[in-house]
Structures are given as structure tokens and as C-alpha cells.
Design a protein around this motif. Structure first.
Motif, PDB file in Angstrom:
ATOM      1  N   GLY A 307      -6.392 -14.327 -10.663  1.00 19.77           N
ATOM      2  CA  GLY A 307      -7.758 -14.250 -11.152  1.00 19.77           C
ATOM      3  C   GLY A 307      -8.587 -13.148 -10.521  1.00 19.77           C
ATOM      4  O   GLY A 307      -9.816 -13.249 -10.449  1.00 19.77           O
ATOM      5  N   ILE A 308      -7.926 -12.092 -10.064  1.00 17.80           N
ATOM      6  CA  ILE A 308      -8.617 -10.979  -9.416  1.00 17.80           C
ATOM      7  C   ILE A 308      -8.742  -9.835 -10.410  1.00 17.80           C
ATOM      8  O   ILE A 308      -7.749  -9.417 -11.028  1.00 17.80           O
ATOM      9  N   ALA A 309      -9.956  -9.316 -10.557  1.00 22.46           N
ATOM     10  CA  ALA A 309     -10.185  -8.195 -11.465  1.00 22.46           C
ATOM     11  C   ALA A 309      -9.419  -6.971 -10.981  1.00 22.46           C
ATOM     12  O   ALA A 309      -9.490  -6.599  -9.805  1.00 22.46           O
ATOM     13  N   VAL A 310      -8.673  -6.353 -11.882  1.00 21.57           N
ATOM     14  CA  VAL A 310      -7.839  -5.204 -11.526  1.00 21.57           C
ATOM     15  C   VAL A 310      -8.716  -3.958 -11.470  1.00 21.57           C
ATOM     16  O   VAL A 310      -9.251  -3.510 -12.475  1.00 21.57           O
ATOM     17  N   LYS A 311      -8.851  -3.401 -10.274  1.00 24.71           N
ATOM     18  CA  LYS A 311      -9.581  -2.157 -10.102  1.00 24.71           C
ATOM     19  C   LYS A 311      -8.650  -0.950 -10.180  1.00 24.71           C
ATOM     20  O   LYS A 311      -9.009   0.099 -10.690  1.00 24.71           O
ATOM     21  N   LYS A 312      -7.456  -1.111  -9.617  1.00 28.24           N
ATOM     22  CA  LYS A 312      -6.472  -0.037  -9.658  1.00 28.24           C
ATOM     23  C   LYS A 312      -5.080  -0.655  -9.689  1.00 28.24           C
ATOM     24  O   LYS A 312      -4.654  -1.334  -8.750  1.00 28.24           O
ATOM     25  N   ASP A 313      -4.385  -0.419 -10.798  1.00 24.70           N
ATOM     26  CA  ASP A 313      -3.013  -0.913 -10.915  1.00 24.70           C
ATOM     27  C   ASP A 313      -2.109  -0.022 -10.075  1.00 24.70           C
ATOM     28  O   ASP A 313      -1.844   1.125 -10.426  1.00 24.70           O
ATOM     29  N   LEU A 314      -1.653  -0.549  -8.936  1.00 27.40           N
ATOM     30  CA  LEU A 314      -0.849   0.240  -8.002  1.00 27.40           C
ATOM     31  C   LEU A 314       0.309  -0.636  -7.530  1.00 27.40           C
ATOM     32  O   LEU A 314       0.206  -1.377  -6.544  1.00 27.40           O
ATOM     33  N   PRO A 315       1.446  -0.590  -8.241  1.00 26.28           N
ATOM     34  CA  PRO A 315       2.555  -1.519  -7.961  1.00 26.28           C
ATOM     35  C   PRO A 315       3.090  -1.444  -6.535  1.00 26.28           C
ATOM     36  O   PRO A 315       3.684  -2.410  -6.047  1.00 26.28           O
ATOM     37  N   GLY A 316       2.919  -0.297  -5.845  1.00 27.91           N
ATOM     38  CA  GLY A 316       3.487  -0.158  -4.506  1.00 27.91           C
ATOM     39  C   GLY A 316       2.785  -0.969  -3.434  1.00 27.91           C
ATOM     40  O   GLY A 316       3.331  -1.164  -2.344  1.00 27.91           O
ATOM     41  N   VAL A 317       1.582  -1.456  -3.706  1.00 28.12           N
ATOM     42  CA  VAL A 317       0.839  -2.213  -2.691  1.00 28.12           C
ATOM     43  C   VAL A 317       1.575  -3.517  -2.375  1.00 28.12           C
ATOM     44  O   VAL A 317       1.820  -4.348  -3.250  1.00 28.12           O
ATOM     45  N   GLY A 318       1.930  -3.680  -1.124  1.00 33.59           N
ATOM     46  CA  GLY A 318       2.634  -4.884  -0.685  1.00 33.59           C
ATOM     47  C   GLY A 318       4.116  -4.891  -0.997  1.00 33.59           C
ATOM     48  O   GLY A 318       4.809  -5.865  -0.688  1.00 33.59           O
ATOM     49  N   SER A 319       4.624  -3.818  -1.580  1.00 36.98           N
ATOM     50  CA  SER A 319       6.056  -3.721  -1.868  1.00 36.98           C
ATOM     51  C   SER A 319       6.762  -2.939  -0.757  1.00 36.98           C
ATOM     52  O   SER A 319       6.127  -2.401   0.133  1.00 36.98           O
ATOM     53  N   HIS A 320       8.080  -2.912  -0.813  1.00 41.32           N
ATOM     54  CA  HIS A 320       8.899  -2.105   0.102  1.00 41.32           C
ATOM     55  C   HIS A 320       8.754  -2.518   1.574  1.00 41.32           C
ATOM     56  O   HIS A 320       8.935  -1.699   2.473  1.00 41.32           O
ATOM     57  N   LEU A 321       8.435  -3.783   1.827  1.00 40.97           N
ATOM     58  CA  LEU A 321       8.351  -4.257   3.214  1.00 40.97           C
ATOM     59  C   LEU A 321       9.706  -4.117   3.888  1.00 40.97           C
ATOM     60  O   LEU A 321      10.727  -4.579   3.383  1.00 40.97           O
ATOM     61  N   GLN A 322       9.709  -3.452   5.048  1.00 35.50           N
ATOM     62  CA  GLN A 322      10.928  -3.327   5.847  1.00 35.50           C
ATOM     63  C   GLN A 322      10.661  -3.774   7.281  1.00 35.50           C
ATOM     64  O   GLN A 322       9.524  -3.716   7.768  1.00 35.50           O
ATOM     65  N   ASP A 323      11.705  -4.219   7.923  1.00 35.48           N
ATOM     66  CA  ASP A 323      11.621  -4.675   9.310  1.00 35.48           C
ATOM     67  C   ASP A 323      12.993  -4.484   9.948  1.00 35.48           C
ATOM     68  O   ASP A 323      14.016  -4.409   9.261  1.00 35.48           O
ATOM     69  N   HIS A 324      13.003  -4.375  11.264  1.00 40.31           N
ATOM     70  CA  HIS A 324      14.261  -4.359  12.002  1.00 40.31           C
ATOM     71  C   HIS A 324      14.657  -5.803  12.317  1.00 40.31           C
ATOM     72  O   HIS A 324      13.965  -6.494  13.064  1.00 40.31           O
ATOM     73  N   LEU A 325      15.752  -6.209  11.749  1.00 37.53           N
ATOM     74  CA  LEU A 325      16.275  -7.552  11.993  1.00 37.53           C
ATOM     75  C   LEU A 325      17.247  -7.481  13.160  1.00 37.53           C
ATOM     76  O   LEU A 325      18.044  -6.545  13.262  1.00 37.53           O
ATOM     77  N   THR A 326      17.177  -8.484  14.033  1.00 35.06           N
ATOM     78  CA  THR A 326      18.062  -8.489  15.197  1.00 35.06           C
ATOM     79  C   THR A 326      18.858  -9.783  15.262  1.00 35.06           C
ATOM     80  O   THR A 326      18.396 -10.830  14.793  1.00 35.06           O
ATOM     81  N   VAL A 327      20.044  -9.679  15.834  1.00 35.23           N
ATOM     82  CA  VAL A 327      20.903 -10.844  16.045  1.00 35.23           C
ATOM     83  C   VAL A 327      21.244 -10.897  17.530  1.00 35.23           C
ATOM     84  O   VAL A 327      21.881  -9.974  18.058  1.00 35.23           O
ATOM     85  N   PRO A 328      20.806 -11.941  18.254  1.00 37.82           N
ATOM     86  CA  PRO A 328      21.086 -12.017  19.690  1.00 37.82           C
ATOM     87  C   PRO A 328      22.510 -12.476  19.980  1.00 37.82           C
ATOM     88  O   PRO A 328      22.994 -13.449  19.398  1.00 37.82           O
ATOM     89  N   VAL A 329      23.169 -11.752  20.867  1.00 42.72           N
ATOM     90  CA  VAL A 329      24.482 -12.160  21.375  1.00 42.72           C
ATOM     91  C   VAL A 329      24.282 -12.437  22.857  1.00 42.72           C
ATOM     92  O   VAL A 329      23.956 -11.533  23.630  1.00 42.72           O
ATOM     93  N   GLN A 330      24.448 -13.684  23.265  1.00 41.71           N
ATOM     94  CA  GLN A 330      24.019 -14.140  24.587  1.00 41.71           C
ATOM     95  C   GLN A 330      25.188 -14.221  25.569  1.00 41.71           C
ATOM     96  O   GLN A 330      26.269 -14.727  25.237  1.00 41.71           O
ATOM     97  N   PHE A 331      24.949 -13.725  26.789  1.00 42.42           N
ATOM     98  CA  PHE A 331      25.933 -13.781  27.862  1.00 42.42           C
ATOM     99  C   PHE A 331      25.310 -14.425  29.093  1.00 42.42           C
ATOM    100  O   PHE A 331      24.077 -14.497  29.229  1.00 42.42           O
TER     101      PHE A 331
END
Length: 597
Positions: A307-331
Motif C-alpha cells: 500500500g505504498i505509493a510508488v515514487k520511483k520504480d527501482l527493482p534493485g532496491v533491497g536486491s542482491h544482498l550478499q554476505d560472507h557465510l562462515t562455517v566453524p571447525v572447532q579444535f
């Protein structure tokens, strides 16, 4: 006002400022400093969190999110991750002036020149254009480093340094082990002349007094803020509800006029603060797209669904989220060679406190991670050694040579082990044995999985729906498999050198199925979110090479959300450089240009 710091209440704000900076985090503190240097410009910095400037928040070992009470952090959950056992991942960011630079591991890593040379496809940015902005902000205390590529002790505000010696015995064994595996030792990981992979000695944003040097401490210290109160207003505990945009329809011209703000601490209605020149978004890779969506800038269908009025149609907003994922190997390792010695021998903390307070030395400087191993997995042979490589493979300016795996050896505290055959053979203990922890956090640096930031509701006080979409590609699970196997081989090499390290939590080296299951069940974020408002052409990005939001006049973004793709390193230094770049773009040729000294 908090403890003498010159913050301004919402009721005392002006109606209009030249610049309104939304977000007082890692980048926002830099922008507020740079823009308020202009005696003719008025600047408002808006921060959702507080000031939170206690002594404990400046002690390196005690000030990270995981060692503190969490009062400087913003914590929420992702949506359930279907490729990671349906787990909801913890999402963490800073919630105070200085943002994540107040709670992170204080690592100062620029990344290879190749990282920024790869950005040329999204604009005119490359390492050559970015290097002056790194140099401008830094003050490097390691005088022996290349003076042409670092500011010295009389350089910028943001201080960093390495430690003069290794604090942990296992660090020496890691250097020897990686060297025997064909991976060189790198003294200065921030030099553009470093090799494209290596076992790197880390640099930390720690100042001359041995205190955490966040961007808050560096760029907005109390004395500077006091000296600029007539042109710089800093407003904390403030919720920005939306950006005020003029323009009649989604197809017409749109202009940013200001922002609607309210106090987080009461129910008073929001007020409009106008910006004569520009609004600059520095709310981070989660907060920035969230606010754009609330304001009507984003994917048309998603905005209409809410229900938000569209001021600018910009598909990239909030897309392409990237992060470094880690897997712990414990000793498990000897107590004396881990932080467990502080837990199990309380008198040691008194000694360390004395060393820190009177000499600026010891474990309170937080060498919890003093090395990091950066690897090009394509160079690994069947035994997980780098057995051969060419001069081309070591060229740190070539985007093809960006590392895709990182091993972070992190010292942890006490681990109590049930009696097992492995532990019995290693130490001859019975029933139970208490040992120190050493964790190899295996990190995938170049993920191909991309996620989204989307609205949960129209309430700006509620977090958005965060979907990192971890492990959604076969490439990513394969890369993690290689990273885990490399960590286990590195541990084996340390054992061969005579270091007493025993596996505590790790999958079977020879089983793809077991490794994959382990990755899905143990993976977690490193909190390096990026690219949700990335630089690129309008059909694929959100900002142009001048950091202007496509199709919206008077609105820029300057935080890690503009990265065209995630960097193969820790991202704080690059975030500051982006803020420096933005200030130069805003202030124009009349402002002093950064130069290499």
C-alpha cells in the motif's frame, strides 16, 4: 546531552539543513565530519541508537558484540533459510554512533586492488581512484610500512596498527604450516603490492592509547563535535520514518526534500526536517534499502502490495544482498594457548588489566584473531596444497585472482570435553578434560547466492524481512566443502609440526555428504552485509558512479550497500573509503582533494 557530548534533541532541531545524513554508523560519522568542515554548510546527523561512550566500550577485548552486553548492537533474525536446515540466522549490526565499527573485530583490511578494479564494469571506480580515499582517512602507526601507500602518524583521523609480536603459540605454527602448504606470509595485507593470496598479519583500528578506534572516536570525538555545534547537529535515539519525496507520479521527476523523524523514546508524531542540498543515506545495507522502500523507492509490485505509493520504480532496491557465510571447525588446544586461561585462571585478568592500563600491552588489546589466511581455491591440489602457481596468479590487481576462501583462526574460551578415544590418546585424560578452544572459521568470500531486503510492514520501527538466501547455489556449497577440507588439512600440518591440537567438532574429511550436512547445520553470518543498493546502471543497480540514486534528485547513498559485489575481505575500511569518496563528490573541486603522501 549525554555525558557532555553535544547531542541535540528532536525538539531543538532546525527546520532545514544543507545536508541531512541518515545513519550515524561507520560511514555516517565520516560524512558528518567531512561535510561540517565547510563553515558555510549546516549538517544534521541522525542516528537510531545512542552514544554509549563508556570506558568498557573502548577496551578492545571487551567491546565487541560477543564480549559485551549487547547494548550497542541491533539484533534480529533472518527469515528461515531453506538451504541451511530452515534455520533463522542471527542478523547483527551496530546501534550507536559509530555503528558496526563500535562492535566489530576492529580489522583494517582494504582488500586487493583487484577488488576495486572489478568495479569498473559498474562505473569509473577502480583501485587507482579509491586508494587516495583510503589514505586520506587513515593514520598508520606501523612506520616501517610503505609510506607511499599509507598515511603515517600525521595522516588521517582513523588510526590502525598491527601488533609488534604474536601473542599465541599456535599463530607461529599456522604461519609455518601455511608456508609448507605453498601459501606465503604477508606482513602488510593493505599494500597494493601484496601477493594475491597469503597468510596475512592483521591490522586493527586501535589507537595510540590502546583503545578501539571506531569511526565515532576518530571522526566525531567530543571536542570536535563541541567545536562545530553551530553547524553540526547530532541527533541520537531518532527514528527516520521515511524520505519526503516530491513528484507527482512514478514516471515523473522525483526529488528528495528531507526526512520525517520522531523520537524512539516517546509517541510524539514525526516531524519533517528539510534538506536544502541533499539527503545522504548511511543507514547500512539493511537500514538504507528499508527506508527507501518505506519512502516509495523500490520494486513497483512489492511497494503496491504494502500500500505504498510508488515514487520511483527501482527493482534493485533491497536486491542482491550478499554476505560472507562462515562455517566453524572447532579444535581443542592447551589452556595456556587460548582465552580459556583467563576463564579458568582469574588472577591472569588482573595481570592483563595492569599491563593494559599502565603499558598499553597484553591480551586486552584483543588479538583474538591475529592472522587470516586468504586462498585462491582454484590453485589447491588434491592434497590441498598450493603446489604451483604463476606470476600471473599472484598479480593482486587482476580481478581473476581475488581469493574465494578465508580461514580465520579465532581463539575461544574453555571447552569441557566428554571422554573420547581421540582425546584420551592425545592427552591421556580420563572421564572429562578441560581445554582451550581454537576455531578455524572457514569463510566463503565470493558467494553467488543473493538475497533480499523486503518490507514486513509499513511500520519503520519494525525490522524488514531479511533473506540472505544462503547456500542457494551449488557453487557456494562446493566452496564451503573446499574451505572445510583445507581447515582440516591445516590442522593436520600443525600436528605434524608437533603442536598439540585435536579436532573437537568437524565432519569426516572424506565424506562430501557429511561435510555438506555439517555446513548446512553449522553455518553462520560474519555480518558483512553488502550490495543491497549497489552501484550500476538503472536496470541492475540503485546508484550511479556519483552515488546518486537513479531518477531521484538530491538523494545519495554512501555505505556498504553500494558495493557492486561483496569484497573478498572485511569491509569496514572500504566503507570508510566510500564515505570519503562521497564527501569529495559532494564538496566538489573547491574542497581539498585527497592525495597520497
Amino acid at each position: 546531552m549525554f555525558a557532555g557530548y553535544p547531542s541535540v534533541d528532536i525538539a531543538d532541531l532546525l527546520d532545514t539543513y544543507d545536508y541531512v545524513v541518515v545513519g550515524g554508523g561507520t560511514a555516517g560519522c565520516v560524512l558528518a565530519n567531512r561535510l561540517s568542515r565547510d563553515v558555510g554548510a549546516s549538517v544534521l546527523l541522525l542516528e537510531r541508537g545512542g552514544i554509549q561512550d563508556s570506558w568498557i566500550s573502548r577496551v578492545p577485548l571487551f567491546s565487541s558484540h560477543f564480549a559485551s552486553d549487547g547494548s550497542r548492537s541491533w539484533v534480529t533474525k533472518s527469515i528461515a533459510q531453506g538451504h541451511a536446515d530452515n534455520r533463522e540466522m542471527e542478523i547483527i549490526g551496530g546501534n550507536c554512533l559509530g555503528g558496526s565499527s563500535r562492535i566489530n573485530a576492529m580489522l583494517y583490511t582494504r582488500g586487493l586492488p583487484a577488488e576495486f578494479n572489478a568495479w569498473t564494469k559498474s562505473g569509473s571506480w577502480d583501485y587507482r581512484s579509491m586508494e587516495p580515499h583510503f589514505v586520506k582517512s587513515e593514520s598508520n602507526l606501523d612506520r616501517k610500512l610503505d609510506s607511499e601507500k599509507h598515511s603515517g602518524t600525521t595522516g588521517g583521523e582513523w588510526v590502525h596498527r598491527s601488533h609488534n609480536h604474536l601473542h599465541w603459540v599456535h599463530s607461529e605454527h599456522i604461519i609455518k604450516a601455511t608456508s609448507s602448504m605453498g601459501i606465503p606470509y604477508v606482513e602488510d595485507p593493505n599494500s597494493p603490492f601484496q601477493p594475491a593470496h597469503g597468510c596475512a598479519k592483521l591490522h586493527y583500528s586501535i589507537d595510540r592509547r590502546g583503545q578501539r578506534c571506531s569511526t565515532f572516536a576518530a571522526f566525531l570525538p567530543r571536542q570536535l563535535a563541541l567545536s562545530r555545534t553551530h553547524r553540526l547537529h547530532i541527533c541520537t535515539n531518532t527514528l527516520v520514518c521515511r524520505i519526503e519525496l516530491s513528484g507527482g507520479s512514478e514516471a515523473g521527476a522525483v526529488k528528495s526534500e528531507g526526512v520525517w523523524v520522531k523520537s524512539r523514546n516517546d509517541s510524539t508524531p514525526p516531524i519533517l526536517i528539510r534538506a536544502r542540498r541533499e539527503v545522504i543515506m548511511c543507514a547500512g545495507p539493511i537500514g538504507t534499502p528499508h527506508l527507501l522502500l518505506l519512502s516509495g523507492i523500490g520494486p513497483r509490485d512489492h511497494l503496491k502490495d504494502h500500500g505504498i505509493a510508488v515514487k520511483k520504480d527501482l527493482p534493485g532496491v533491497g536486491s542482491h544482498l550478499q554476505d560472507h557465510l562462515t562455517v566453524p571447525v572447532q579444535f581443542c588446544v592447551p589452556v595456556s594457548d587460548s582465552l580459556a586461561k583467563i576463564q579458568l585462571r582469574p588472577w591472569i585478568i588482573l595481570k592483563e588489566l595492569f599491563l593494559y592500563l599502565f603499558f598499553g600491552l597484553g591480551l586486552l588489546l584483543s588479538p583474538v584473531l591475529e592472522l587470516s589466511v586468504f586462498i585462491q581455491s582454484r590453485l589447491l591440489d588434491k592434497e590441498f596444497n598450493v603446489s604451483s602457481y604463476s606470476e600471473h596468479d599472484m598479480d593482486s590487481s587482476n580481478p581473476e585472482n581475488r581469493p574465494d576462501i578465508e580461514i580465520m583462526p579465532v581463539r575461544s574460551g574453555d571447552i569441557t570435553y566428554a571422554h573420547t578415544d581421540t582425546v584420551q590418546i592425545a592427552w591421556g585424560e580420563v572421564n572429562k578434560h578441560r581445554q582451550g578452544g581454537l576455531c578455524f572459521f572457514t569463510v566463503m568470500l565470493r558467494p553467488t547466492s543473493m538475497g533480499t531486503i523486503r518490507l514486513n510492514s509499513n511500520d519503520p520501527a519494525l525490522p524488514p524481512a531479511i533473506d540472505p538466501n544462503y547456500l542457494s547455489t551449488s557453487h557456494d556449497i562446493s566452496a564451503h566443502r573446499k574451505a572445510v577440507r583445507f581447515a582440516l588439512r591445516l590442522k593436520d600440518r600443525m600436528v605434524a609440526q608437533g603442536y598439540p591440537v585435536v579436532t573437537y567438532s568437524a565432519p569426516d574429511f572424506d565424506s562430501d555428504q557429511e561435510i555438506d550436512a555439517y555446513v548446512r547445520s553449522k553455518c553462520q553470518s560474519t555480518y558483512h552485509y553488502s550490495s543491497t543498493c549497489r552501484m550500476g546502471p538503472e536496470h541492475a543497480g540503485v546508484v550511479d558512479e556519483d552515488l546518486k540514486v537513479h531518477g531521484v534528485e538530491g538523494l545519495r547513498i554512501a555505505d556498504s550497500s553500494v558495493f557492486p559485489e561483496i569484497l573478498s575481505t572485511h569491509i569496514a575500511a572500504a566503507t570508510v573509503a566510500v564515505a570519503e569518496k562521497c564527501s569529495a563528490l559532494l564538496q566538489g573541486p573547491a574542497a581539498p582533494e585527497p592525495s597520497i603522501v
